[in-house]
Design a protein around this motif. Structure first.
Motif, PDB file in Angstrom:
ATOM      1  N   ARG A   9       4.522   8.864  -9.906  1.00  0.00           N
ATOM      2  CA  ARG A   9       3.081   8.854  -9.643  1.00  0.00           C
ATOM      3  C   ARG A   9       2.416   7.682 -10.353  1.00  0.00           C
ATOM      4  O   ARG A   9       1.603   6.959  -9.772  1.00  0.00           O
ATOM      5  N   ILE A  10       2.793   7.443 -11.614  1.00  0.00           N
ATOM      6  CA  ILE A  10       2.234   6.331 -12.388  1.00  0.00           C
ATOM      7  C   ILE A  10       2.584   5.000 -11.726  1.00  0.00           C
ATOM      8  O   ILE A  10       1.733   4.116 -11.582  1.00  0.00           O
ATOM      9  N   MET A  11       3.841   4.876 -11.275  1.00  0.00           N
ATOM     10  CA  MET A  11       4.286   3.634 -10.629  1.00  0.00           C
ATOM     11  C   MET A  11       3.536   3.401  -9.322  1.00  0.00           C
ATOM     12  O   MET A  11       3.124   2.276  -9.015  1.00  0.00           O
ATOM     13  N   ARG A  12       3.342   4.464  -8.548  1.00  0.00           N
ATOM     14  CA  ARG A  12       2.639   4.349  -7.272  1.00  0.00           C
ATOM     15  C   ARG A  12       1.187   3.918  -7.489  1.00  0.00           C
ATOM     16  O   ARG A  12       0.674   3.037  -6.795  1.00  0.00           O
ATOM     17  N   GLU A  13       0.548   4.527  -8.501  1.00  0.00           N
ATOM     18  CA  GLU A  13      -0.838   4.171  -8.807  1.00  0.00           C
ATOM     19  C   GLU A  13      -0.941   2.727  -9.284  1.00  0.00           C
ATOM     20  O   GLU A  13      -1.883   2.019  -8.921  1.00  0.00           O
ATOM     21  N   ALA A  14       0.020   2.278 -10.066  1.00  0.00           N
ATOM     22  CA  ALA A  14       0.013   0.899 -10.558  1.00  0.00           C
ATOM     23  C   ALA A  14       0.162  -0.080  -9.399  1.00  0.00           C
ATOM     24  O   ALA A  14      -0.525  -1.109  -9.349  1.00  0.00           O
ATOM     25  N   ARG A  15       1.082   0.256  -8.469  1.00  0.00           N
ATOM     26  CA  ARG A  15       1.274  -0.600  -7.298  1.00  0.00           C
ATOM     27  C   ARG A  15      -0.006  -0.704  -6.477  1.00  0.00           C
ATOM     28  O   ARG A  15      -0.413  -1.784  -6.040  1.00  0.00           O
ATOM     29  N   ARG A  16      -0.660   0.437  -6.308  1.00  0.00           N
ATOM     30  CA  ARG A  16      -1.906   0.489  -5.529  1.00  0.00           C
ATOM     31  C   ARG A  16      -2.998  -0.332  -6.217  1.00  0.00           C
ATOM     32  O   ARG A  16      -3.711  -1.102  -5.582  1.00  0.00           O
ATOM     33  N   ARG A  17      -3.121  -0.174  -7.552  1.00  0.00           N
ATOM     34  CA  ARG A  17      -4.127  -0.902  -8.321  1.00  0.00           C
ATOM     35  C   ARG A  17      -3.892  -2.403  -8.224  1.00  0.00           C
ATOM     36  O   ARG A  17      -4.832  -3.185  -8.047  1.00  0.00           O
ATOM     37  N   LYS A  18      -2.624  -2.811  -8.331  1.00  0.00           N
ATOM     38  CA  LYS A  18      -2.291  -4.237  -8.272  1.00  0.00           C
ATOM     39  C   LYS A  18      -2.631  -4.797  -6.894  1.00  0.00           C
ATOM     40  O   LYS A  18      -3.166  -5.907  -6.780  1.00  0.00           O
ATOM     41  N   GLU A  19      -2.323  -4.034  -5.856  1.00  0.00           N
ATOM     42  CA  GLU A  19      -2.634  -4.447  -4.483  1.00  0.00           C
ATOM     43  C   GLU A  19      -4.141  -4.629  -4.303  1.00  0.00           C
ATOM     44  O   GLU A  19      -4.599  -5.614  -3.721  1.00  0.00           O
ATOM     45  N   LEU A  20      -4.926  -3.681  -4.815  1.00  0.00           N
ATOM     46  CA  LEU A  20      -6.387  -3.778  -4.715  1.00  0.00           C
ATOM     47  C   LEU A  20      -6.916  -4.996  -5.470  1.00  0.00           C
ATOM     48  O   LEU A  20      -7.796  -5.710  -4.980  1.00  0.00           O
ATOM     49  N   ASN A  21      -6.371  -5.245  -6.658  1.00  0.00           N
ATOM     50  CA  ASN A  21      -6.807  -6.415  -7.440  1.00  0.00           C
ATOM     51  C   ASN A  21      -6.438  -7.713  -6.736  1.00  0.00           C
ATOM     52  O   ASN A  21      -7.226  -8.660  -6.720  1.00  0.00           O
ATOM     53  N   ARG A  22      -5.229  -7.738  -6.140  1.00  0.00           N
ATOM     54  CA  ARG A  22      -4.795  -8.935  -5.421  1.00  0.00           C
ATOM     55  C   ARG A  22      -5.724  -9.186  -4.228  1.00  0.00           C
ATOM     56  O   ARG A  22      -6.118 -10.316  -3.963  1.00  0.00           O
ATOM     57  N   ARG A  23      -6.090  -8.106  -3.531  1.00  0.00           N
ATOM     58  CA  ARG A  23      -6.987  -8.222  -2.382  1.00  0.00           C
ATOM     59  C   ARG A  23      -8.378  -8.674  -2.835  1.00  0.00           C
ATOM     60  O   ARG A  23      -9.022  -9.473  -2.172  1.00  0.00           O
ATOM     61  N   LYS A  24      -8.818  -8.156  -3.982  1.00  0.00           N
ATOM     62  CA  LYS A  24     -10.155  -8.456  -4.488  1.00  0.00           C
ATOM     63  C   LYS A  24     -10.296  -9.930  -4.889  1.00  0.00           C
ATOM     64  O   LYS A  24     -11.340 -10.537  -4.701  1.00  0.00           O
ATOM     65  N   HIS A  25      -9.223 -10.527  -5.428  1.00  0.00           N
ATOM     66  CA  HIS A  25      -9.300 -11.884  -5.977  1.00  0.00           C
ATOM     67  C   HIS A  25      -8.670 -12.937  -5.068  1.00  0.00           C
ATOM     68  O   HIS A  25      -8.351 -14.034  -5.531  1.00  0.00           O
TER      69      HIS A  25
END
Length: 66
Positions: A29-45
């Protein structure tokens, strides 16, 4: 005798998992959330439209069988 009683039924349905399995689920669950967060940050920037939005369901499909 009491298997249909709501409280007994609730206890039976909420059985504990072995600790190793519980910890693995937590780690996944932690790994999945981290992947999702990184994807959102990559999309944001990045430039709009350069990082496509792919749904979680489609990420795990390897090939389409005809």
């Amino acid at each position: 005798k009491f298997q249909y009683h709501p409280k007994i039924r609730r206890i039976a349905q909420h059985r504990h998992l072995p600790k190793s399995i519980y910890c693995q689920i937590k780690e996944q669950r932690i790994m999945r959330e981290a992947r999702r967060r990184k994807e959102l940050n990559r999309r944001k920037h990045s430039k709009p439209g350069s990082v496509p939005l792919v749904s979680e369901r489609k990420k795990h499909i390897v090939a389409v069988v005809k």
